[in-house]
Design a protein around this motif. Sequence first.
Motif, PDB file in Angstrom:
ATOM      1  N   ASP A  87       0.852  -1.203   0.000  1.00 42.18           N
ATOM      2  CA  ASP A  87       0.000   0.000   0.000  1.00 42.18           C
ATOM      3  C   ASP A  87       0.887   1.251   0.000  1.00 42.18           C
ATOM      4  N   ASP A  88       2.057   1.107  -0.606  1.00 35.42           N
ATOM      5  CA  ASP A  88       3.034   2.193  -0.642  1.00 35.42           C
ATOM      6  C   ASP A  88       2.519   3.405  -1.428  1.00 35.42           C
ATOM      7  N   GLU A  91      -1.859   4.847   1.332  1.00 28.82           N
ATOM      8  CA  GLU A  91      -2.021   4.148   2.598  1.00 28.82           C
ATOM      9  C   GLU A  91      -3.416   3.537   2.722  1.00 28.82           C
ATOM     10  N   TRP A  94      -4.422  -1.561  -0.583  1.00 27.70           N
ATOM     11  CA  TRP A  94      -3.474  -2.621  -0.879  1.00 27.70           C
ATOM     12  C   TRP A  94      -3.639  -3.096  -2.310  1.00 27.70           C
ATOM     13  N   ASN A 115      -0.292  -0.936  10.039  1.00 24.17           N
ATOM     14  CA  ASN A 115       0.643   0.154   9.731  1.00 24.17           C
ATOM     15  C   ASN A 115       1.400   0.587  10.983  1.00 24.17           C
ATOM     16  N   ASN A 118       4.966   2.526   9.890  1.00 25.84           N
ATOM     17  CA  ASN A 118       5.076   2.824   8.465  1.00 25.84           C
ATOM     18  C   ASN A 118       5.281   1.534   7.667  1.00 25.84           C
ATOM     19  N   GLU A 119       4.370   0.585   7.848  1.00 28.65           N
ATOM     20  CA  GLU A 119       4.458  -0.733   7.235  1.00 28.65           C
ATOM     21  C   GLU A 119       3.632  -0.766   5.952  1.00 28.65           C
ATOM     22  N   ASP A 120       4.303  -0.805   4.815  1.00 28.55           N
ATOM     23  CA  ASP A 120       3.638  -0.689   3.523  1.00 28.55           C
ATOM     24  C   ASP A 120       3.786  -1.914   2.623  1.00 28.55           C
ATOM     25  N   ASP A 134       1.440  -6.755   7.648  1.00 31.51           N
ATOM     26  CA  ASP A 134       2.173  -5.670   6.999  1.00 31.51           C
ATOM     27  C   ASP A 134       3.488  -5.451   7.735  1.00 31.51           C
ATOM     28  N   GLN A 136       7.573  -3.200   7.407  1.00 32.49           N
ATOM     29  CA  GLN A 136       8.358  -2.146   6.760  1.00 32.49           C
ATOM     30  C   GLN A 136       9.065  -2.735   5.546  1.00 32.49           C
TER      31      GLN A 136
END
Length: 158
Positions: A87-88, A91, A94, A115, A118-120, A134, A136
Amino acid sequence: MNFFLLLIFCEVVSIYAAQCPSGWVQEASSCYLFVTSSREHWTTSSFHCSLHGASLVEIDSAKENDFLRKHLTDLGVHTDFWIGLTDDSLEGQWEWLPSAETSGFTDWAPGQPDNGHNEDCAVLSHHSDYHWNDDQCDNSHYFICEKEVSGDSMIVIG
């Protein structure tokens, strides 16, 4: 005359000798490479897959997800594996890369995605029996590449 009639009633059947490259595992119409030789960031993992004409795995169904979870359990590696979900770009939205399709099927672990830091990028998480989590994108994990089974066609008369 009988030979001519025989030819008229013969079927021409196309058979595909589908196979995966050495070291890959076939399930349905896909070949999977479970990379456990090096841990990489998500982007590097994706690049590594592309060198094999593949991409990070895109999980389309419960059947595919169950196959992957069982295979990872059978491997006995006990670590996380990158999948091609991120989901970079936006946010909470996905999508699978490189197809840019949104995820119709999901198998998030309870409370995920969160998240947390900052887990994308997504992993199959060994801590949650290989349900999705999710993480990093710059963390280093093993990863799973996927590509379509390649087939060489041949004609059989009979």
